[in-house]
Design a protein around this motif. Structure first.
Motif, short mmCIF file in Angstrom:
data_model
loop_
_atom_site.label_atom_id
_atom_site.label_comp_id
_atom_site.label_asym_id
_atom_site.label_seq_id
_atom_site.Cartn_x
_atom_site.Cartn_y
_atom_site.Cartn_z
N SER A 71 0.83 -1.21 0.00
CA SER A 71 0.00 0.00 0.00
C SER A 71 0.86 1.25 0.00
CB SER A 71 -0.92 0.02 1.22
OG SER A 71 -1.88 -1.00 1.12
N TYR A 72 1.93 1.22 0.78
CA TYR A 72 2.85 2.36 0.82
C TYR A 72 3.51 2.59 -0.53
CZ TYR A 72 7.10 4.96 2.00
OH TYR A 72 8.13 5.88 2.04
N LEU A 73 3.99 1.51 -1.14
CA LEU A 73 4.64 1.63 -2.44
C LEU A 73 3.67 2.13 -3.51
CD1 LEU A 73 6.91 -1.55 -2.40
CD2 LEU A 73 7.60 0.84 -2.05
N GLN A 74 2.42 1.69 -3.44
CA GLN A 74 1.41 2.18 -4.38
C GLN A 74 1.14 3.67 -4.16
OE1 GLN A 74 -2.00 -0.38 -4.04
NE2 GLN A 74 -0.97 -2.10 -5.04
N ALA A 75 1.12 4.09 -2.90
CA ALA A 75 0.93 5.52 -2.60
C ALA A 75 2.07 6.33 -3.21
CB ALA A 75 0.84 5.75 -1.10
N LEU A 76 3.29 5.84 -3.05
CA LEU A 76 4.45 6.54 -3.64
C LEU A 76 4.36 6.57 -5.15
CD1 LEU A 76 7.44 5.23 -1.46
CD2 LEU A 76 6.18 7.41 -1.26
N GLN A 77 3.90 5.49 -5.75
CA GLN A 77 3.74 5.44 -7.20
C GLN A 77 2.72 6.49 -7.66
OE1 GLN A 77 5.46 3.59 -9.44
NE2 GLN A 77 4.35 4.60 -11.10
N HIS A 78 1.61 6.60 -6.97
CA HIS A 78 0.60 7.61 -7.31
C HIS A 78 1.17 9.01 -7.18
CE1 HIS A 78 -3.01 5.21 -7.97
NE2 HIS A 78 -2.64 4.45 -6.96
N LEU A 79 1.93 9.25 -6.12
CA LEU A 79 2.53 10.57 -5.94
C LEU A 79 3.52 10.88 -7.04
CD1 LEU A 79 3.06 10.56 -2.06
CD2 LEU A 79 1.41 11.93 -3.36
N ALA A 80 4.30 9.90 -7.44
CA ALA A 80 5.27 10.09 -8.52
C ALA A 80 4.55 10.41 -9.83
CB ALA A 80 6.16 8.86 -8.67
N GLU A 81 3.47 9.69 -10.09
CA GLU A 81 2.72 9.95 -11.32
C GLU A 81 2.08 11.35 -11.30
OE1 GLU A 81 0.01 6.64 -11.53
OE2 GLU A 81 1.61 5.23 -12.02
N GLU A 82 1.59 11.76 -10.15
CA GLU A 82 1.01 13.10 -10.03
C GLU A 82 2.08 14.18 -10.24
OE1 GLU A 82 -0.92 13.34 -6.25
OE2 GLU A 82 -2.44 11.88 -6.79
N ALA A 83 3.28 13.90 -9.77
CA ALA A 83 4.37 14.87 -9.88
C ALA A 83 4.83 15.04 -11.32
CB ALA A 83 5.54 14.46 -9.00
N GLN A 84 4.63 14.02 -12.13
CA GLN A 84 5.04 14.13 -13.54
C GLN A 84 4.11 15.05 -14.24
OE1 GLN A 84 5.15 10.12 -15.06
NE2 GLN A 84 7.23 9.81 -14.38
#
Length: 84
Positions: A71-84
């Motif tokens: 869940s944590y890694l998925q949250a980081l993935q979503h944040l990374a995608e939003e940052a792009q």
């Protein structure tokens, strides 16, 4: 003080008196508040805890650890995608 409830030789917790960061983390993930989830994650659940001769507990704990980490890694993935 009122969190531990003892009735005879039975000891339980009064969950209504508790506030756990785990619950806040799970709510943040469920609400898709990925920034909050990332801030709340503190690492491996109950790291270093070992209960002798408690294989079902150890199995459960390992599954919980993996689920929370995912869940944590998925949250980081979503944040990374939003940052792009």
């Amino acid at each position: 003080g009122d969190v531990v409830v003892t009735e005879g030789d039975v000891v339980t917790l009064d969950f209504a008196s508790l506030e756990l960061d785990l619950w806040h983390f799970e709510k943040a993930v469920g609400d898709k508040d990925y920034q909050r989830a990332a801030e709340l994650y503190r690492g491996t659940l109950l790291e270093g805890l070992f209960v002798k001769e408690a294989e079902p507990f150890e199995t459960w704990l390992e599954q919980e650890r993996e689920s929370l980490k995912e869940s944590y890694l998925q949250a980081l993935q979503h944040l990374a995608e939003e940052a792009q």
